[in-house]
Design an enzyme around this catalytic site. Sequence first.
Site, PDB file in Angstrom:
ATOM      1  N   LYS A  22       0.836  -1.211   0.000  1.00  8.91           N
ATOM      2  CA  LYS A  22       0.000   0.000   0.000  1.00  8.91           C
ATOM      3  C   LYS A  22       0.867   1.255   0.000  1.00  8.91           C
ATOM      4  CE  LYS A  22      -1.795   1.570   4.073  1.00  8.91           C
ATOM      5  NZ  LYS A  22      -1.434   2.984   4.262  1.00  8.91           N
ATOM      6  N   ASN A  23       1.878   1.281   0.888  1.00  8.88           N
ATOM      7  CA  ASN A  23       2.652   2.507   1.051  1.00  8.88           C
ATOM      8  C   ASN A  23       3.624   2.779  -0.096  1.00  8.88           C
ATOM      9  OD1 ASN A  23       1.284   2.976   3.366  1.00  8.88           O
ATOM     10  ND2 ASN A  23       2.986   2.553   4.771  1.00  8.88           N
ATOM     11  N   CYS A 117      -4.654  13.009  13.546  1.00 10.09           N
ATOM     12  CA  CYS A 117      -5.353  11.757  13.309  1.00 10.09           C
ATOM     13  C   CYS A 117      -5.227  10.937  14.572  1.00 10.09           C
ATOM     14  CB  CYS A 117      -4.801  11.026  12.102  1.00 10.09           C
ATOM     15  SG  CYS A 117      -3.194  10.338  12.368  1.00 10.09           S
ATOM     16  N   ARG A 122       0.860  14.412  13.511  1.00  7.29           N
ATOM     17  CA  ARG A 122       1.332  14.190  12.145  1.00  7.29           C
ATOM     18  C   ARG A 122       1.317  15.447  11.271  1.00  7.29           C
ATOM     19  NH1 ARG A 122      -0.982   8.470  10.106  1.00  7.29           N
ATOM     20  NH2 ARG A 122       0.916   8.374   8.930  1.00  7.29           N
ATOM     21  N   ASP A 305       4.658   0.482  12.206  1.00  9.21           N
ATOM     22  CA  ASP A 305       3.472  -0.199  11.675  1.00  9.21           C
ATOM     23  C   ASP A 305       3.391  -1.670  12.099  1.00  9.21           C
ATOM     24  OD1 ASP A 305       2.660   2.138  10.506  1.00  9.21           O
ATOM     25  OD2 ASP A 305       3.161   1.576   8.455  1.00  9.21           O
ATOM     26  N   ARG A 397      -8.639  -0.461   4.870  1.00  6.82           N
ATOM     27  CA  ARG A 397      -7.766   0.552   4.268  1.00  6.82           C
ATOM     28  C   ARG A 397      -6.424  -0.048   3.873  1.00  6.82           C
ATOM     29  NH1 ARG A 397      -6.242   4.728   8.029  1.00  6.82           N
ATOM     30  NH2 ARG A 397      -4.831   5.020   6.295  1.00  6.82           N
TER      31      ARG A 397
HETATM   32  C1  UD1 Z   1       4.389   6.800   6.580  1.00  4.17           C
HETATM   33  C2  UD1 Z   1       3.549   5.577   6.334  1.00  4.17           C
HETATM   34  C3  UD1 Z   1       2.968   5.068   7.636  1.00  4.17           C
HETATM   35  C4  UD1 Z   1       4.077   4.847   8.670  1.00  4.17           C
HETATM   36  C5  UD1 Z   1       4.958   6.092   8.805  1.00  4.17           C
HETATM   37  C6  UD1 Z   1       6.165   5.868   9.679  1.00  4.17           C
HETATM   38  C7  UD1 Z   1       2.720   5.998   4.087  1.00  4.17           C
HETATM   39  C8  UD1 Z   1       1.570   6.317   3.217  1.00  4.17           C
HETATM   40  N1  UD1 Z   1       2.479   5.951   5.411  1.00  4.17           N
HETATM   41  O1  UD1 Z   1       3.536   7.813   7.107  1.00  4.17           O
HETATM   42  O2  UD1 Z   1       2.292   3.826   7.390  1.00  4.17           O
HETATM   43  O3  UD1 Z   1       3.492   4.577   9.936  1.00  4.17           O
HETATM   44  O4  UD1 Z   1       5.437   6.504   7.497  1.00  4.17           O
HETATM   45  O5  UD1 Z   1       6.933   4.817   9.213  1.00  4.17           O
HETATM   46  O6  UD1 Z   1       3.809   5.750   3.619  1.00  4.17           O
HETATM   47  N2  UD1 Z   1       6.406  14.586  10.852  1.00  4.17           N
HETATM   48  C9  UD1 Z   1       6.574  15.938  11.124  1.00  4.17           C
HETATM   49  N3  UD1 Z   1       6.545  16.821  10.078  1.00  4.17           N
HETATM   50  C10 UD1 Z   1       6.350  16.430   8.788  1.00  4.17           C
HETATM   51  C11 UD1 Z   1       6.194  15.060   8.514  1.00  4.17           C
HETATM   52  C12 UD1 Z   1       6.228  14.154   9.567  1.00  4.17           C
HETATM   53  O7  UD1 Z   1       6.738  16.323  12.277  1.00  4.17           O
HETATM   54  O8  UD1 Z   1       6.334  17.281   7.888  1.00  4.17           O
HETATM   55  C13 UD1 Z   1       6.481  13.595  11.959  1.00  4.17           C
HETATM   56  C14 UD1 Z   1       5.223  12.761  12.136  1.00  4.17           C
HETATM   57  O9  UD1 Z   1       4.288  13.430  12.934  1.00  4.17           O
HETATM   58  C15 UD1 Z   1       5.774  11.517  12.778  1.00  4.17           C
HETATM   59  C16 UD1 Z   1       7.150  11.362  12.110  1.00  4.17           C
HETATM   60  O10 UD1 Z   1       7.463  12.637  11.603  1.00  4.17           O
HETATM   61  O11 UD1 Z   1       5.936  11.709  14.147  1.00  4.17           O
HETATM   62  C17 UD1 Z   1       7.226  10.362  11.001  1.00  4.17           C
HETATM   63  O12 UD1 Z   1       6.140  10.575  10.119  1.00  4.17           O
HETATM   64  P1  UD1 Z   1       6.208  10.258   8.567  1.00  4.17           P
HETATM   65  O13 UD1 Z   1       7.396   9.429   8.243  1.00  4.17           O
HETATM   66  O14 UD1 Z   1       6.010  11.517   7.803  1.00  4.17           O
HETATM   67  O15 UD1 Z   1       4.907   9.368   8.391  1.00  4.17           O
HETATM   68  P2  UD1 Z   1       4.021   9.336   7.099  1.00  4.17           P
HETATM   69  O16 UD1 Z   1       4.877   9.579   5.924  1.00  4.17           O
HETATM   70  O17 UD1 Z   1       2.792  10.157   7.298  1.00  4.17           O
END
Ligand code: UD1
Length: 417
Positions: A22-23, A117, A122, A305, A397
Amino acid sequence: MQKLIIYGGTPLTGEVQISGAKNAALPILCASLLTGETLKIENVPHLKDITTMIKLLRQMGINVSIDKEFEVSLTAAQLSSLVAPYEMVKTMRAAILVLGPMLARAGEAKVSLPGGCAIGLRPVDQHIKGLRAMGAEIEIEHGYIHAKANRLIGTHIVMDIVTVTGTENLMMAATLADGVTVLENAAHEPEVIDLANCLISMGAKIYGAGSDVITIEGVKSLHSTTYQVMADRIETGTFLVAAAASGGEIHLKKTRADLLDSVLDKLIESGATIQSGEDWINLRMNNKLKSVNLRTSPYPAFPTDMQAQFMVLNSIAEGTAIITETIFENRFMHAQELKRMGACIEVEGNTAVVHGVKNLDGANVMATDLRASASLVLAGLIAQGETIIDRVYHLDRGYEQIETKLSWLGAKIKRIN
Ligand code: UD1
């Protein structure tokens, strides 16, 4: 609302084919925004998040066709709308992945802010910071990120934290930028590499994906390609934990052991015997289940995850386990539900202490997010008696045909309305 009913206690035994990730599929679908030519994607999993993303891309004017095997062809000859509306982004945060490619291709993008969420705040500040550094003008107005740029300009970006979708968004945007972009402190996740490989086969010039530093030489345009999505390492890990915790033996096809070394290490530590080949993994559990400590961290360390699934394994293992969650601030909601099934878990901040008990008891439980729902399914499979899981839409999902696959392995599981 649909529910799952599970009669627990059967060791899972047999063979299952793992779906596409999915990711990886979600950002690769968004890569179609970068070219007017057709992108054909194979091994796309049939999931709610994927249909939501396809719906979003269609409403932007992308022509999408899907064949019997769920192979998806996307042609973004012209974009009729440059907006990702709140209604869609709120159900699936990954919709933020349209921001970078849409801005790079069309010079403008308006994407709803995802907001908080269930598992944490996030934010998307790193996505915005990176695009601004590439010359985009970005306003946050009425809950939307409104970005404009004639042509993005390659630059050096040091990301403050490691973010998976942040790295993917900026990498996609940089493929069409003017000049060279260097992304430092990039995410190493295999899904980032899969996206990079797809972009490279579309004509992008990307070096270093999978390492700390990704370098992207912007090109004028990208072209059509056919790309096969990698195997889902989280689905793989979930089935392996299900087999280990239930004391079974499982053979997984169309997946790769090298995608989840940290998870396999923990399974071996818990007592499982694992063998693997180029595209298969076999797990046998005939030892006593032992508890395993774990700490979630960006790849290649233990994935957040998989944290909920290992909490279930630990709940019936011999000994006490300490689980530390370092990625998301509120990702222990499943603990409360597992306690209702007899698990002995103490949560303090980002740490959960799990004392193994002899067995779990079936109960009525509620799914709160995608991976938490998977953990409740696993708990139901090993519990004594009947477990009814409410709000299974979370599960749909991210897991393709989960109850069918589990039934093939001997699980007693059915869906009711
Ligand atoms: C992706 C995965 C999700 C997985 C996560 C962590 C997808 C679609 N989803 O989510 O399944 O659980 O990686 O491995 O690929 N953060 C910030 N600022 C930002 C972006 C992120 O502070 O601009 C923080 C987030 O709140 C979190 C951490 O960074 O605490 C990691 O998040 P991130 O790697 O961005 O997760 P996703 O990409 O949303």
